[in-house]
Write an enzyme that holds these catalytic residues in place. Structure first.
Site, short mmCIF file in Angstrom:
data_model
loop_
_atom_site.label_atom_id
_atom_site.label_comp_id
_atom_site.label_asym_id
_atom_site.label_seq_id
_atom_site.Cartn_x
_atom_site.Cartn_y
_atom_site.Cartn_z
N HIS A 1 48.15 50.28 38.36
CA HIS A 1 47.80 48.94 37.87
C HIS A 1 47.02 49.05 36.57
O HIS A 1 46.70 50.16 36.11
CB HIS A 1 47.02 48.16 38.93
N HIS B 1 43.95 48.10 35.55
CA HIS B 1 42.52 48.23 35.39
C HIS B 1 42.25 49.54 34.67
O HIS B 1 42.86 50.57 34.97
CB HIS B 1 41.80 48.18 36.74
N ASP C 1 40.21 51.94 34.58
CA ASP C 1 39.90 53.23 35.21
C ASP C 1 41.12 53.93 35.76
O ASP C 1 41.02 55.05 36.27
CB ASP C 1 38.83 53.05 36.30
N HIS C 2 42.29 53.28 35.63
CA HIS C 2 43.51 53.90 36.12
C HIS C 2 44.51 54.21 35.00
O HIS C 2 45.53 54.87 35.28
CB HIS C 2 44.17 53.01 37.17
N HIS D 1 45.38 43.65 45.41
CA HIS D 1 44.26 43.85 44.51
C HIS D 1 44.13 42.63 43.61
O HIS D 1 44.91 41.68 43.70
CB HIS D 1 44.49 45.14 43.71
N ASP E 1 44.18 51.02 44.53
CA ASP E 1 43.18 50.00 44.82
C ASP E 1 43.77 48.85 45.63
O ASP E 1 44.77 48.25 45.25
CB ASP E 1 42.62 49.44 43.51
N HIS F 1 38.26 57.13 45.18
CA HIS F 1 37.90 55.93 44.43
C HIS F 1 36.50 55.45 44.85
O HIS F 1 36.25 54.28 45.13
CB HIS F 1 38.93 54.82 44.64
#
Length: 305
Positions: free
Chosen positions: A62, A64, A66-67, A142, A212, A270
């Site tokens: 996805h 976000h 941090d990914h 999510h 997530d 995570h």
């Protein structure tokens, strides 16, 4: 054949002193797959001696940061190091646009082809297949469109018992025996029975990457019995309200899913940066599903045939 997972990053939204953003490497045979590519992934690949030019497929769960914030940098480094082989990139709608803009305004023209496949994060669907494995999406729940990925080895050929094989068999007949067939003569009579000259194949292995998500039981049939399940465990159960509000899961919830799905091993990751020590999360999960491990950086998990 290797079936091996290496953890590069295991932190949630913000990195901590000894934990980087989410990234994992799944090696199946001679093929290297990168799962998510948070900030710092390049450094982690170098630290753990993973040759990034050998990465064949990249799967982004996805959008976000941090990914995927490490993705443009990684692709750029492959360019600077003169990569020429194509790479497959799987991810949700918007990822191709983001990368196109980054490279456009940075004046970067990649000398290799990026085959981008936009995934539908709302359904489970086969998105990739080669000689050895298939990959299906796993719908997550999510705050933005998000999916996990399920990797399964294909059925393997049976083992031929060379000392029991008749000398008259042709190469084509040997192939049929490997795939479980009997051999017939022109009259339709069995001349070689498969069970007499072969043994069972090595078992096919599986890995489910649940990115997530809130606790989501409708994926249970999709991950039932997998060899290794990764599931996010951002919080401990005392922060269940926080997990629900932010569309994340607790360690107990991850373990409950693993227990109900009857998986062989659970890997949790995570982790929120609030946790300096992770024993609280591990113990909470193991109370429900004893065969739980932490996705600590540098950890390598092999799945045996």
């Amino acid at each position: 054949m290797d079936f091996e997972l290496k953890i590069l990053g295991s932190s949630s939204a913000t990195p901590s002193f000894d934990r980087h953003h989410t990234a994992q490497v799944l090696t199946i045979g001679n093929q290297i797959n990168l799962l998510d590519c948070g900030e710092g992934t390049q450094m982690q690949l170098m630290r753990y001696k993973v040759k990034h030019q050998r990465i064949c497929n990249i799967f982004i769960s996805h959008l976000h940061g941090d990914h995927y914030f490490g993705l443009a940098g990684l692709l750029s480094t492959m360019h600077l190091q003169q990569r020429t082989t194509p790479i497959n990139l799987f991810g949700p709608k918007g990822l191709a646009e983001i990368l196109t803009l980054q490279f456009k305004y940075g004046g970067t023209q990649l000398p290799y082809k990026v085959n981008f496949f936009e995934v539908d994060t709302t359904v489970s669907r086969k998105i990739y297949e080669d000689k050895t494995m298939t990959v299906h999406t796993l719908p997550m729940l999510h705050r933005v469109p998000c999916c996990g990925y399920l990797f399964r080895e294909k059925e393997k050929p049976r083992h031929l018992l060379k000392n029991k094989l008749p000398s008259f068999l042709t190469p084509a007949q040997l192939v049929r025996l490997k795939w479980g067939e009997d051999i017939y003569n022109e009259a339709g009579e069995v001349v070689v029975q498969n069970a007499d000259v072969t043994t069972d194949p090595k078992r096919s292995r599986s890995y489910a990457y649940c990115a997530d998500t809130r606790y989501k039981e409708d994926i249970l049939p999709l991950v039932q019995g997998v060899d290794l399940l990764y599931h996010e465990a951002t919080f401990d159960n005392s922060l269940l309200h926080r997990a629900d509000f932010t569309f994340h899961s607790t360690a107990e919830q991850a373990a409950t899913l693993a227990h109900k799905a009857q998986v062989k091993r659970l890997l949790i990751g995570h982790f929120s940066a609030r946790y300096k020590e992770l024993n609280l999360l591990l113990e909470e999960a193991q109370a429900v599903f004893p065969n739980t491990m932490l996705a600590t950086e540098g950890k390598t998990i092999s799945v045996l045939e």
